[in-house]
Design a protein around this motif. Structure first.
Motif, PDB file in Angstrom:
ATOM      1  N   THR A  90       0.843  -1.020   0.066  1.00  0.00           N
ATOM      2  CA  THR A  90       0.121  -0.106  -0.211  1.00  0.00           C
ATOM      3  C   THR A  90       1.012   1.295  -0.050  1.00  0.00           C
ATOM      4  N   LEU A  91       0.968   1.792  -1.238  1.00  0.00           N
ATOM      5  CA  LEU A  91       1.789   2.972  -1.363  1.00  0.00           C
ATOM      6  C   LEU A  91       1.097   4.201  -0.725  1.00  0.00           C
ATOM      7  N   MET A  92       1.873   5.294  -0.018  1.00  0.00           N
ATOM      8  CA  MET A  92       1.461   6.267   0.688  1.00  0.00           C
ATOM      9  C   MET A  92       1.711   7.671   0.036  1.00  0.00           C
ATOM     10  N   GLU A  93       2.317   7.642  -0.770  1.00  0.00           N
ATOM     11  CA  GLU A  93       2.638   8.825  -1.570  1.00  0.00           C
ATOM     12  C   GLU A  93       1.864   9.272  -2.884  1.00  0.00           C
ATOM     13  N   PHE A  94       1.770  10.431  -3.101  1.00  0.00           N
ATOM     14  CA  PHE A  94       0.793  10.991  -4.284  1.00  0.00           C
ATOM     15  C   PHE A  94       1.978  11.538  -5.140  1.00  0.00           C
ATOM     16  N   ASN A  95       2.484  10.792  -5.941  1.00  0.00           N
ATOM     17  CA  ASN A  95       3.273  11.090  -7.222  1.00  0.00           C
ATOM     18  C   ASN A  95       3.198  10.640  -8.515  1.00  0.00           C
ATOM     19  N   GLN A  96       3.852  11.121  -9.468  1.00  0.00           N
ATOM     20  CA  GLN A  96       3.574  10.468 -10.726  1.00  0.00           C
ATOM     21  C   GLN A  96       3.741   8.936 -11.046  1.00  0.00           C
ATOM     22  N   LEU A  97       4.659   8.206 -10.275  1.00  0.00           N
ATOM     23  CA  LEU A  97       4.728   6.684 -10.528  1.00  0.00           C
ATOM     24  C   LEU A  97       3.479   6.124  -9.684  1.00  0.00           C
ATOM     25  N   ALA A 105      -2.906   4.898 -16.102  1.00  0.00           N
ATOM     26  CA  ALA A 105      -2.760   5.513 -17.307  1.00  0.00           C
ATOM     27  C   ALA A 105      -1.766   7.054 -17.027  1.00  0.00           C
ATOM     28  N   LYS A 106      -1.488   7.566 -18.014  1.00  0.00           N
ATOM     29  CA  LYS A 106      -0.322   8.715 -17.976  1.00  0.00           C
ATOM     30  C   LYS A 106      -0.785   9.979 -17.655  1.00  0.00           C
ATOM     31  N   TRP A 107       0.014  10.716 -17.032  1.00  0.00           N
ATOM     32  CA  TRP A 107      -0.470  12.212 -16.827  1.00  0.00           C
ATOM     33  C   TRP A 107      -0.016  12.752 -17.979  1.00  0.00           C
ATOM     34  N   VAL A 108      -0.666  14.073 -18.436  1.00  0.00           N
ATOM     35  CA  VAL A 108      -0.157  14.939 -19.778  1.00  0.00           C
ATOM     36  C   VAL A 108      -0.619  16.335 -19.027  1.00  0.00           C
ATOM     37  N   PRO A 109       0.201  17.375 -19.566  1.00  0.00           N
ATOM     38  CA  PRO A 109      -0.055  18.809 -19.022  1.00  0.00           C
ATOM     39  C   PRO A 109      -1.334  19.276 -19.779  1.00  0.00           C
ATOM     40  N   VAL A 110      -2.101  19.915 -19.329  1.00  0.00           N
ATOM     41  CA  VAL A 110      -3.612  20.633 -19.900  1.00  0.00           C
ATOM     42  C   VAL A 110      -2.666  21.983 -20.598  1.00  0.00           C
ATOM     43  N   LYS A 111      -3.438  22.020 -21.943  1.00  0.00           N
ATOM     44  CA  LYS A 111      -2.763  23.254 -22.501  1.00  0.00           C
ATOM     45  C   LYS A 111      -4.164  24.030 -22.933  1.00  0.00           C
ATOM     46  N   ASP A 112      -3.929  25.409 -22.906  1.00  0.00           N
ATOM     47  CA  ASP A 112      -4.921  26.392 -23.388  1.00  0.00           C
ATOM     48  C   ASP A 112      -5.196  26.344 -24.886  1.00  0.00           C
ATOM     49  N   TYR A 121      -2.788  19.395 -14.822  1.00  0.00           N
ATOM     50  CA  TYR A 121      -2.279  18.130 -15.437  1.00  0.00           C
ATOM     51  C   TYR A 121      -3.409  17.272 -15.874  1.00  0.00           C
ATOM     52  N   ARG A 122      -3.707  16.369 -16.716  1.00  0.00           N
ATOM     53  CA  ARG A 122      -4.950  15.243 -16.715  1.00  0.00           C
ATOM     54  C   ARG A 122      -4.526  14.169 -16.900  1.00  0.00           C
ATOM     55  N   LEU A 123      -5.166  13.089 -16.476  1.00  0.00           N
ATOM     56  CA  LEU A 123      -5.095  11.815 -16.442  1.00  0.00           C
ATOM     57  C   LEU A 123      -6.355  11.300 -16.976  1.00  0.00           C
ATOM     58  N   ASP A 124      -6.412  10.646 -18.184  1.00  0.00           N
ATOM     59  CA  ASP A 124      -7.536  10.086 -18.703  1.00  0.00           C
ATOM     60  C   ASP A 124      -7.782   8.645 -18.238  1.00  0.00           C
ATOM     61  N   LEU A 125      -8.917   8.164 -17.991  1.00  0.00           N
ATOM     62  CA  LEU A 125      -9.318   6.905 -17.643  1.00  0.00           C
ATOM     63  C   LEU A 125      -9.917   6.165 -18.848  1.00  0.00           C
ATOM     64  N   SER A 126      -9.205   5.243 -19.495  1.00  0.00           N
ATOM     65  CA  SER A 126      -9.836   4.757 -20.735  1.00  0.00           C
ATOM     66  C   SER A 126     -10.682   3.467 -20.206  1.00  0.00           C
ATOM     67  N   SER A 127     -11.885   3.599 -21.185  1.00  0.00           N
ATOM     68  CA  SER A 127     -12.839   2.485 -21.162  1.00  0.00           C
ATOM     69  C   SER A 127     -12.510   1.038 -21.751  1.00  0.00           C
ATOM     70  N   THR A 128     -11.044   1.202 -22.617  1.00  0.00           N
ATOM     71  CA  THR A 128     -10.446   0.055 -22.905  1.00  0.00           C
ATOM     72  C   THR A 128      -8.966   0.014 -22.587  1.00  0.00           C
ATOM     73  N   PRO A 129      -8.703   0.148 -21.208  1.00  0.00           N
ATOM     74  CA  PRO A 129      -7.375   0.172 -20.855  1.00  0.00           C
ATOM     75  C   PRO A 129      -6.265  -0.770 -21.156  1.00  0.00           C
ATOM     76  N   GLU A 130      -5.062  -0.196 -21.475  1.00  0.00           N
ATOM     77  CA  GLU A 130      -4.008  -1.248 -21.958  1.00  0.00           C
ATOM     78  C   GLU A 130      -3.225  -1.596 -20.611  1.00  0.00           C
TER      79      GLU A 130
END
Length: 219
Positions: A90-97, A105-112, A121-130
């Motif tokens: 059970t991991l305790m830290e909120f970080n990228q990994l 899923a992967k984080w990506v920067p949000v752009k205007d 930053y945005r992380l999209d949850l796919s309905s068909t994850p890999e």
């Protein structure tokens, strides 16, 4: 063999590390061949940070089928049906990994609209994850006695629910299962004198040098 209280081991120190599994696209991961120093991450691996006080649970398992015959009321042989090697933490830290492992899923920067980053930053949850493969290393130690478990190929097989509460921190409960890697599930390295060769156990603050044992976890 006489009882020896000096051979009782605890794991007051340790770490959990990950890298892309060797052979995956773009991966340059080289599996560790030494037990390390009990502090630094293996080369090419990144630390997953704090783990809750329950530590890490490692479970090797072998499922067998009995071979029954007419001439005996008990099995005369057991045949291996399946083998598994599982790591739970059970991991305790909120970080990228940790967040990418948990959400798959992967984080990506949000752009205007002008293509400039907004600071979000945005992380999209796919309905068909890999499902992605990773390589996992678990280190633990007691004073100068070091152990390292290496799983060359693995996948996250289960995730616990994350609870967001006022009085308790969020946690990422993960179960990671080993995959076959050239006929083995992984291996263990140590500088402990498990073979009884008469080499004195290392002392706290020592270099951690000593004999290394490399045991395949599956034939």
């Amino acid at each position: 063999m006489a009882n020896d209280a000096a051979k009782i081991r605890f794991a007051p120190n340790g770490g959990l590390f990950m890298a892309p599994a060797p052979g995956t696209a773009g991966a340059t991961t080289v599996l560790p061949s030494d037990v390390g120093d009990g502090k630094a991450a293996p080369e090419g691996y990144q630390g997953l940070g704090y783990v809750d006080e329950g530590g890490v649970t490692i479970t090797p398992s072998i499922e067998t089928d009995p071979v029954n015959v007419w001439q005996s009321a008990v099995p005369v042989l057991y045949n291996v049906k399946s083998a598994a090697f599982q790591v739970k933490a059970t991991l305790m830290e909120f970080n990228q990994l940790t967040t990418e492992l948990f959400f798959g899923a992967k984080w990506v920067p949000v752009k205007d609209e002008q293509g400039q980053t907004t600071g979000s930053y945005r992380l999209d949850l796919s309905s068909t994850p890999e499902l992605s493969e990773l390589s996992l290393v678990v280190d633990w130690s007691q004073k100068g006695i070091l152990y390292r478990c290496v799983v060359p190929r693995a996948m996250v097989s289960d995730r616990g629910a994350i609870q967001l509460q006022r009085a308790e921190n969020g946690k990422f409960e993960l179960t990671i299962d080993a995959l076959d890697s050239a006929g083995r599930l992984g291996y263990v390295l140590t500088n402990d004198d498990v073979l009884g060769l008469g080499i004195a156990p290392p002392t706290e603050g020592g270099s951690g040098s000593g004999p290394e044992s490399d045991f395949a976890l599956a034939a």
